[in-house]
Write a protein that holds these residues in place. Structure first.
Motif, mmCIF file in Angstrom:
data_model
loop_
_atom_site.group_PDB
_atom_site.id
_atom_site.type_symbol
_atom_site.label_atom_id
_atom_site.label_comp_id
_atom_site.label_asym_id
_atom_site.label_seq_id
_atom_site.Cartn_x
_atom_site.Cartn_y
_atom_site.Cartn_z
ATOM 1 N N ARG A 228 0.904 -1.278 0.148
ATOM 2 C CA ARG A 228 0.336 0.028 0.037
ATOM 3 C C ARG A 228 1.015 1.183 -0.078
ATOM 4 O O ARG A 228 0.515 2.293 -0.577
ATOM 5 N N LYS A 229 2.025 1.361 0.724
ATOM 6 C CA LYS A 229 2.853 2.224 0.880
ATOM 7 C C LYS A 229 3.308 2.500 -0.462
ATOM 8 O O LYS A 229 3.575 3.590 -0.927
ATOM 9 N N ALA A 230 3.994 1.509 -1.205
ATOM 10 C CA ALA A 230 4.579 1.612 -2.632
ATOM 11 C C ALA A 230 3.576 2.347 -3.451
ATOM 12 O O ALA A 230 3.737 3.235 -4.046
ATOM 13 N N TRP A 231 2.374 1.629 -3.312
ATOM 14 C CA TRP A 231 1.521 1.606 -4.600
ATOM 15 C C TRP A 231 0.701 3.052 -4.495
ATOM 16 O O TRP A 231 0.508 3.753 -5.521
ATOM 17 N N VAL A 232 0.210 3.425 -3.193
ATOM 18 C CA VAL A 232 -0.507 4.682 -2.783
ATOM 19 C C VAL A 232 0.462 5.884 -2.494
ATOM 20 O O VAL A 232 0.578 6.732 -3.345
ATOM 21 N N ASP A 233 1.194 5.560 -1.332
ATOM 22 C CA ASP A 233 1.891 6.572 -0.608
ATOM 23 C C ASP A 233 3.198 7.297 -1.583
ATOM 24 O O ASP A 233 3.344 8.093 -1.790
ATOM 25 N N SER A 234 3.573 6.242 -2.320
ATOM 26 C CA SER A 234 4.633 6.506 -3.083
ATOM 27 C C SER A 234 4.454 6.677 -4.498
ATOM 28 O O SER A 234 5.481 6.682 -5.444
ATOM 29 N N HIS A 235 3.018 6.644 -4.842
ATOM 30 C CA HIS A 235 2.767 6.992 -6.245
ATOM 31 C C HIS A 235 3.075 5.783 -7.334
ATOM 32 O O HIS A 235 2.964 6.296 -8.532
ATOM 33 N N PHE A 236 3.406 4.582 -6.710
ATOM 34 C CA PHE A 236 3.764 3.546 -7.696
ATOM 35 C C PHE A 236 2.671 3.374 -8.703
ATOM 36 O O PHE A 236 2.871 2.877 -9.923
ATOM 37 N N GLY A 237 1.458 3.339 -8.145
ATOM 38 C CA GLY A 237 0.142 2.956 -8.952
ATOM 39 C C GLY A 237 0.200 3.975 -10.102
ATOM 40 O O GLY A 237 -0.051 3.691 -11.266
ATOM 41 N N ARG A 238 0.448 5.489 -9.917
ATOM 42 C CA ARG A 238 0.368 6.454 -10.956
ATOM 43 C C ARG A 238 1.654 6.102 -11.680
ATOM 44 O O ARG A 238 1.228 6.264 -13.053
ATOM 45 N N TYR A 239 2.786 5.922 -11.326
ATOM 46 C CA TYR A 239 3.883 5.755 -12.223
ATOM 47 C C TYR A 239 3.591 4.434 -13.078
ATOM 48 O O TYR A 239 3.808 4.593 -14.327
ATOM 49 N N PHE A 240 2.722 3.452 -12.608
ATOM 50 C CA PHE A 240 2.546 2.212 -13.393
ATOM 51 C C PHE A 240 1.714 2.430 -14.489
ATOM 52 O O PHE A 240 1.843 2.117 -15.688
ATOM 53 N N PHE A 241 0.795 3.428 -14.337
ATOM 54 C CA PHE A 241 -0.359 3.718 -15.188
ATOM 55 C C PHE A 241 0.120 4.869 -16.180
ATOM 56 O O PHE A 241 0.007 4.793 -17.451
ATOM 57 N N ASN A 242 1.345 5.714 -15.578
ATOM 58 C CA ASN A 242 1.849 6.590 -16.659
ATOM 59 C C ASN A 242 2.766 5.648 -17.509
ATOM 60 O O ASN A 242 2.704 5.995 -18.932
ATOM 61 N N SER A 243 3.291 4.554 -17.269
ATOM 62 C CA SER A 243 4.187 3.967 -17.992
ATOM 63 C C SER A 243 3.329 3.164 -19.062
ATOM 64 O O SER A 243 3.712 3.141 -20.111
ATOM 65 N N ILE A 244 2.215 2.747 -18.750
ATOM 66 C CA ILE A 244 1.445 2.036 -19.459
ATOM 67 C C ILE A 244 0.828 2.718 -20.568
ATOM 68 O O ILE A 244 0.821 2.651 -21.852
ATOM 69 N N TYR A 245 0.568 4.199 -20.402
ATOM 70 C CA TYR A 245 -0.121 5.018 -21.129
ATOM 71 C C TYR A 245 0.925 5.557 -22.258
ATOM 72 O O TYR A 245 0.651 5.174 -23.460
ATOM 73 N N VAL A 246 1.987 5.944 -21.637
ATOM 74 C CA VAL A 246 3.291 6.522 -22.607
ATOM 75 C C VAL A 246 3.742 5.451 -23.542
ATOM 76 O O VAL A 246 3.818 5.613 -24.892
ATOM 77 N N VAL A 247 4.053 4.119 -22.880
ATOM 78 C CA VAL A 247 4.433 2.995 -23.716
ATOM 79 C C VAL A 247 3.470 2.584 -24.956
ATOM 80 O O VAL A 247 3.709 2.075 -25.848
ATOM 81 N N GLY A 248 2.226 2.453 -24.251
ATOM 82 C CA GLY A 248 1.071 2.039 -25.063
ATOM 83 C C GLY A 248 0.650 2.786 -26.432
ATOM 84 O O GLY A 248 0.776 2.356 -27.469
#
Lengths: 311, 293
Positions: A69-89
């Motif tokens: 939860r800390k990584a995905w939410v607090d450290s924004h990894f969820g956001r980074y993950f979807f940013n990567s998917i968007y940019v690469v996609g």
């Protein structure tokens, strides 16, 4: 006479291969199971299995959930993950479409300047992207200003407010770079591929009255699928893991891609020792690509070697 | 008649957009890099034309650049000398269908799909001087009382060597394996009939027929070594020292931290020239010694 000796060397070989296997795989497994421990647990026994496995209980599962939860939410990894998917996609879709278009024309049509244009694309294979980086940085500033000056007045006149267009610190800018930089390789591989396809199919379609566009999208593109898959895999891995351009062109946190996220996590690691979070972040960045690899490994290694040997 | 015009339009609409993107975002900036490299510029005020002064400064003995290129060569050849034999050995054994070949082939390639930044962080943790550090814990078991700072600037490059080997060997193995599998089985059959031992077959059939792929492998190693950036940048927290700079990190820090845009671009031009030279030399080698089969 030779038999016992060759048996021994064979045993040694397998022992060596196995030792190397452990060297490759153990750090990954270590990261995976350590991500289930909280920081005190990691400090107390850095190699021990997490309590979550040795004595499963709600309390110990909690430290696993807390880390992620800390990584995905607090450290924004969820956001980074979807940013990567968007940019690469988006980049991949554009690369494949534009790459196929150029490659098809270069492979299948005779026209003035064809070889020159093909060679121009080949030159791109010799240009390291580091050479392009700095001038592009300033070019983006200029182009942003130019586009703003061009489009802001009409937008203002329409009463839609102030418009500023910036290619820096935007996904659109990064996508433009990724697409342009990937074109030489993609065009190179796909041109070779389209050359191998039978020309009669195109002629037959044209005789049936299909337009060039129709022929391309409904006949040539589907036939090109194996080549497209190869280049898609090759470009996907490169872009998903790309760091330098993302570092230069994405500055706000909300835009960052996964490699930037991991890099900032590792910088934090120097003074804030929340190791549980660190290991969870690593797993988030490693596991998805590894799973994709395991599922597609046959195609993926083939794609990479074909890509590499042609490049 | 109509067909001809339609075709021309088709070629234009299909070739135009990709070509324009490539020209504007790759060729144009690449060209501008050469112009920038001949100026002194802080990125804001007007650039000052200074001719080849940047290159003069770059090539003065004792410059950070010369140290950086040394580091690039170190990061190319030291891991390379381990990677190539190791990858060949693995590929050969997997090709011979050693027990567990498939498993070895799949797992050895693992590190190649992980991002280089994540790999750098993984190795930061492996080398860590805190309780987490995998290697320092091993040292402790052997009786060393004080943790060893593997990633200290003055020997960081040595610490990166195992990381590169760990990452890249699988890639070259897959590359070599693909090329070994292309060699027709009849060659080996003929050799066996003539009484050639397995080691004979390897040195006189397999290796010579792999010449092209071996050369390609060396080019990849060299080009990769010349462009090396990510791990140094992450492990040095964005502030490499003259002991750890590579060409790419030097370029980045000169431009975006010191605002020496002209000088930094000159570094990137040098990087380009090295990559170009390496590629052309290898193409030459391939053409001359190519064995047809």
């Amino acid at each position: 006479m030779a038999a016992p000796f060759s048996k021994l060397t064979k045993g040694l070989k397998i022992a060596f291969l196995t030792a190397y296997l452990v060297t490759v795989v153990f750090p990954m497994i270590w990261v995976l199971y350590t991500s289930a421990k909280n920081t005190q647990e990691i400090y107390r026994s850095p190699f021990g299995l997490p309590k979550f496995i040795t004595s499963p209980s709600r309390r110990h599962i909690k430290s696993l959930i807390t880390n992620y939860r800390k990584a995905w939410v607090d450290s924004h990894f969820g956001r980074y993950f979807f940013n990567s998917i968007y940019v690469v996609g988006v980049s991949l879709a554009l690369i494949l479409l534009l790459g196929c278009m150029a490659a098809y024309v270069l492979a299948r049509f005779e026209f003035w300047g064809r070889n020159a244009i093909y060679l121009l694309f080949l030159c791109g294979l010799l240009i390291p992207m580091q050479l392009v980086l700095i001038p592009l940085f300033f070019q983006f500033t200029d182009m942003g200003n130019w586009l703003t000056n061009l489009f802001a007045p009409p937008v203002r006149a329409l009463g839609l407010g102030e418009l500023t267009i910036s290619l820096q610190n935007s996904h659109a800018g990064l996508i433009l770079i990724y697409v342009s930089a990937s074109l030489p390789f993609t065009v190179f591989v796909l041109t070779a591929f389209f050359r191998t396809l039978p020309g009669e199919l195109r002629e037959a379609a044209m005789l049936d009255g299909a337009s060039e566009y129709r022929t391309f999208f409904s006949i040539m593109m589907p036939l090109g699928k194996p080549g497209i898959v190869t280049t898609a895999i090759f470009n996907f891995l490169g872009l998903w893991n790309e760091y330098l351009f993302a570092l230069v062109f994405l500055t706000s946190d909300r835009l960052k891609t996964l490699p930037l996220g991991i890099a900032s996590l590792s910088m934090q690691a120097q003074y804030r020792s929340d190791f549980g979070l660190l290991f969870a972040g690593l797993v988030i960045s490693m596991l998805p690509v590894l799973l994709v690899y395991i599922v597609l490994q046959e195609k993926l290694t083939k794609g990479i070697t074909i890509g590499a040997l042609k490049g | 008649m109509k067909r001809g015009r339609e075709q021309k339009l088709f070629i234009l609409t299909f070739l135009g957009p990709p070509l324009a993107l490539y020209a504007v975002f790759v060729l144009l900036p690449a060209f501008n890099a050469f112009r920038y490299s001949l100026t002194r510029w802080d990125g804001l005020s007007a650039p000052v034309w200074i001719g080849l002064s940047n290159f003069h400064k770059i090539l003065t003995s004792g410059s950070t650049f010369l140290k950086a290129i040394e580091h690039n060569l170190f990061l190319t050849f030291v891991p390379g000398l381990i990677i190539l034999p190791l990858a060949l050995f693995f590929a050969y054994n997997i090709h011979q269908r050693v027990f567990g070949a498939r498993l070895f082939r799949i797992t050895f390639f693992f590190p190649n799909v992980i991002s280089s930044v994540a790999i750098a962080l993984l190795w930061i943790l492996i080398y860590s001087t805190t309780n987490v550090g995998l290697l320092n814990n091993l040292l402790k078991m052997f009786g060393y009382r004080h943790p060893y700072a593997f990633t200290a600037s003055d020997h960081l490059l040595w610490a990166i060597v195992p990381m590169i080997v760990w990452t890249a060997t699988g890639f070259y193995m897959v590359l070599f394996l693909a090329s070994m599998e292309n060699i027709p089985e009849t060659f080996y059959e003929a050799a066996r009939l003539d009484g050639a031992t397995p080691s004979h077959q390897f040195w006189h059939i397999t290796l010579p027929l792999m010449w092209d792929v071996l050369t390609t492998g060396v080019v990849f190693l060299v080009v990769g070594g010349l462009k090396f950036f990510d791990a140094i940048w992450v492990m040095e927290n964005g502030h490499p020292t003259p002991d750890t700079h590579t060409m790419a990190t030097l370029m980045y820090s000169e431009v975006f931290q010191e605002y020496n845009v002209g000088y930094g671009t000159a570094v990137s031009v040098m990087l380009f020239l090295f990559v170009l030279a390496a590629t052309l030399i290898s193409l030459r080698l391939m053409r001359r010694e190519r064995l047809e089969y």
